[in-house]
Motif scaffolding. Structure first.
Motif, short mmCIF file in Angstrom:
data_model
loop_
_atom_site.label_atom_id
_atom_site.label_comp_id
_atom_site.label_asym_id
_atom_site.label_seq_id
_atom_site.Cartn_x
_atom_site.Cartn_y
_atom_site.Cartn_z
N ASP A 18 0.85 -1.19 0.00
CA ASP A 18 0.00 0.00 0.00
C ASP A 18 0.89 1.24 0.00
O ASP A 18 2.01 1.21 0.52
CB ASP A 18 -0.90 0.00 1.24
CG ASP A 18 -2.16 0.81 1.06
OD1 ASP A 18 -2.40 1.30 -0.06
OD2 ASP A 18 -2.91 0.92 2.04
N ARG A 19 0.42 2.31 -0.59
CA ARG A 19 1.25 3.51 -0.68
C ARG A 19 0.39 4.75 -0.74
O ARG A 19 -0.77 4.71 -1.09
CB ARG A 19 2.18 3.43 -1.87
CG ARG A 19 1.44 3.31 -3.19
CD ARG A 19 2.28 2.79 -4.32
NE ARG A 19 2.52 1.37 -4.14
CZ ARG A 19 3.58 0.73 -4.60
NH1 ARG A 19 4.47 1.35 -5.30
NH2 ARG A 19 3.74 -0.54 -4.39
N ASN A 20 1.02 5.86 -0.40
CA ASN A 20 0.42 7.17 -0.61
C ASN A 20 1.34 7.91 -1.56
O ASN A 20 2.37 7.35 -1.97
CB ASN A 20 0.22 7.90 0.74
CG ASN A 20 1.52 8.18 1.45
OD1 ASN A 20 2.53 8.54 0.84
ND2 ASN A 20 1.53 8.03 2.77
N ASN A 25 3.90 1.76 2.35
CA ASN A 25 3.65 1.34 3.72
C ASN A 25 3.83 -0.19 3.78
O ASN A 25 2.91 -0.93 3.49
CB ASN A 25 2.24 1.74 4.16
CG ASN A 25 1.91 1.28 5.56
OD1 ASN A 25 2.72 0.68 6.23
ND2 ASN A 25 0.70 1.57 5.98
N SER A 30 -2.07 -3.91 -0.26
CA SER A 30 -3.24 -3.33 -0.90
C SER A 30 -4.00 -4.38 -1.70
O SER A 30 -3.47 -4.94 -2.67
CB SER A 30 -2.79 -2.19 -1.83
OG SER A 30 -3.87 -1.78 -2.64
#
Length: 163
Positions: A18-20, A25, A30
């Protein structure tokens, strides 16, 4: 892995993490990214197509594998499975997703087996046993074509060098 973005420590951010907009992260996988990878038949680590390569899974079953194997982990290339087996233990923090109460004190099996399959036959969602109302993807594989097991890190490093 050179095509992947890296985190502030210099580790490549694998495809399922998962990432922004600023960073990945590593404590979170995800499901949306897993679905996109499954849709295009791409590796969960490097995010590149499988083509004619086997789809590898870590397996904890003893004895001969059944004709169909189901896993909550998205499939990976052999070299990507070997890379992940070496770096993933160092990427997780004490607050990682594996540190919840349901899995507290769990120890990895002494022997870890990887199996390579000809195809991912199906992908389906199933409600999490740990988080009601949350659905995770599962991957059904068929046509086991290769496997290897290891007890020590050196065995993985040797096979990684060969791959």
């Amino acid at each position: 892995m050179k095509h992947l973005t890296v985190d502030r420590r210099g580790y490549p951010v694998i495809a399922t993490v998962d990432r922004n907009p600023k960073e990945g992260n590593f404590r979170s996988i995800s499901e949306r990214r897993k679905l996109a990878l499954a849709t295009f038949d791409w590796c969960a680590v490097c995010g590149l197509p499988f083509g004619d390569e086997l789809r590898w899974q870590m397996d904890f079953q003893e004895g001969a594998l059944p004709e169909t194997v189901i896993s909550g982990e998205a499939p990976v290339h052999e070299v990507c499975s070997l890379y992940a087996a070496q770096v993933c233990p160092y990427l997780f923090s004490p607050r990682s997703r594996l540190g919840d109460e349901a899995r507290k004190g769990t120890v990895r099996d002494e022997v870890v087996r990887f199996a390579g399959f000809e195809s991912t036959y199906a992908v389906f969602a199933q409600e999490s046993g740990l988080q009601p109302g949350i659905y995770t993807l599962y991957f059904e594989h068929r046509g086991e074509a290769d496997e290897f097991s290891h007890r020590e890190a050196g065995e993985i490093r040797d096979r990684f060098a060969e791959a």
